[in-house]
Enzyme design. Sequence first.
Site: not given
Length: 636
Positions: A344, A373, A484
Amino acid sequence: MFKTAALFAIATSLAFLILSPVPKPTYHSLFVSPSLSDNASISHHLRTLTRRPHIAGSAANAAAALHVLSAFTSSGVTSSRLVSFKTALSLPVSRTLTLTPSPSDPPIEFSLRQENHGENPYADEVAPTFHAYAKSGAAAGPVVYANYGRVEDFAALREIGVNVSGSVVLARYGEIFRGDIVRNAHAAGAVGVLVYTDKKDYGGERWFPAERWMPPSGVQVGSVYSGLGDPTTPGWPSTEGCERISEEEIEMGGEVPLIPSLPVSGADGEGILRSVGGHMARDDWQGNEGGLVYRVGPVSESCLTSSDAIKEAESEKFVERLGKLQKRGWKPRRTILLCNWDAEEYGLLGSTEWVEENRELLASRAVAYLNVDCAVSEPRFYASATPQLDELLIQATKQVKHPDNSSQTIYESWLGSTNPGKCVRSGEIRQQRSLTRSEVPCDWVMSGLIGRLGGGGSDFAAFVQHIGVPAAMMSFDNGYPVYHSMYDDFTWMEKFGDPMFQRHVAVASVWGLVALWLADAEVLPFNYLSYAEELLKYTNEVENEITGNEDISLSPLFKSIEELRKAATKINRQREIYGPSKYNDYGSKFFPGIDDAIEIAKKSNTEESWKLVQHEIWRVARAVKQASQVLNGVVT
Ligand SMILES: *[C@@H]1O[C@H](CO)[C@@H](O)[C@H](O)[C@H]1NC(C)=O
Ligand SMILES: *[C@@H]1O[C@H](CO)[C@@H](O)[C@H](O)[C@H]1NC(C)=O
Ligand SMILES: *[C@@H]1O[C@H](CO)[C@@H](O)[C@H](O)[C@H]1NC(C)=O
């Protein structure tokens, strides 16, 4: 954190017309009951899946895929399997970043490493900090600080006479997609881009693992590609031996940046900012790094070298509570596909390639797509949807207790976060009359809280954009500081994101309920009134904008919206009368009106009765046409 990008795609299946001995609603309430909700199992799966870093294409990722597959299989999900694609994934070969504060100073070389907080035994396996699909190559030039790298930020630089041409832009994360920062910098003439994480947006005086905030060495990695799916196979599936376009053709497509870029940490951003001279940056451009006064430059030289290699890799996608329902006899009317997407982060590769491979089937049979998500990171609930799913989301949040306060539902806490004094609950609206502005139904307020599914951003994109399937996305998340980075792990989740794993249970309940309703309803429970409401809301905003201007009349717009609203209401009424066929109370028909008319016509076989069949066919055709007109926003 492992991306719980699992989701449902639901396909109509006329073959699945199964009579169940227990009424469906019983299964639906069972689904959200504490007896089937298991926070320990969610925690266990998350711990297993996040034990090792598993960037797409790695061996650890293949192991994570197998774990999901075995979890699906042991929950009784039928036909669980892995589907693989050969996709072009980028990984950095080498990266260097050097700063020359002034010609007399020695160059400073940055380590580009995130520090291990000491609790992660697999820290060495974390991928190097990089931007996926960044342009390979070297760039050198004076540094210009460009705030969030938005179009207006570059315009502001131009206004004060800062020439970005030939410079390396330093911008901070936080307002726009990183790929757009690079694109905007390129448009302004920059030769390279560094994107850092400012304390103002992600930090605190203490940080992970002590607090939820991003550590000074933390780097937000991610893709700078703005397309959907494998860039080498635009529009078709990345199967073994398939047609691929060249790097030059990819660049011509305009969805990959044309200048190199690197993400850097807050500490490195601060180090670079220290050397930037020139004009003092505006107040709203200032950040929280090291008590610095931010300047825009350009003065110092920064040299950025980054080289990305594209490697071919396998990317997989897959498929507890649904399994438990099945064991108790529940059979869905429509097929539920549980999909767990891979890659993704690179650009929605797994989902997009799969949609491309199954486009025709999905376009004709998929009725809805539910996405999760970054499922959980905070106590507040968020949802986005295409408008015909608003009502289902609202109904589902009324059925699920808030994970952090069991004396209210998610709906009530959601409502509490708006302005409840200004809306009227459905039961209090006694008669059908036009509501004054202070009497807006609460559900309308709620539908205003539901965001819309924008461009890309998550795996719903290929479903919404390529095949036009209604979609929804829900989470207890609206961005979190370690996003992230290397610190986005199980420890962070257990300490800060969801200490009891009850928010995970709650989001699964909302998601699952919407899926069950969609799977079991005889007539799809879409409500197109939301479209009309949304248009009305925007038109009211326009009306405010033009108050005092007598020459402009919004009445044509209001009239057309009223017609749309009527059409939606009519569809809703027709939806209510579609039900079990009169001639087979246990059976259920897709077009009961047509089927019943056929039954009568077969028995009586008169010209009149066959005319009625034709009439029913016209009637359904008109309803379908109306639905598509509503969907297309065409009002005739
Ligand atoms: C901006 O800088 C570039 C490169 O140094 C130079 O070619 C260009 O003429 C400059 N533009 C302006 C408006 O000064
Ligand atoms: C929990 O919900 C109840 C009922 O809505 C409310 O009165 C109470 O203030 C809430 N508690 C917290 C801690 O938010
Ligand atoms: C599950 O929830 C219960 C009650 O909220 C809590 O006591 C328990 O610690 C939770 N389990 C996990 C693994 O978080």
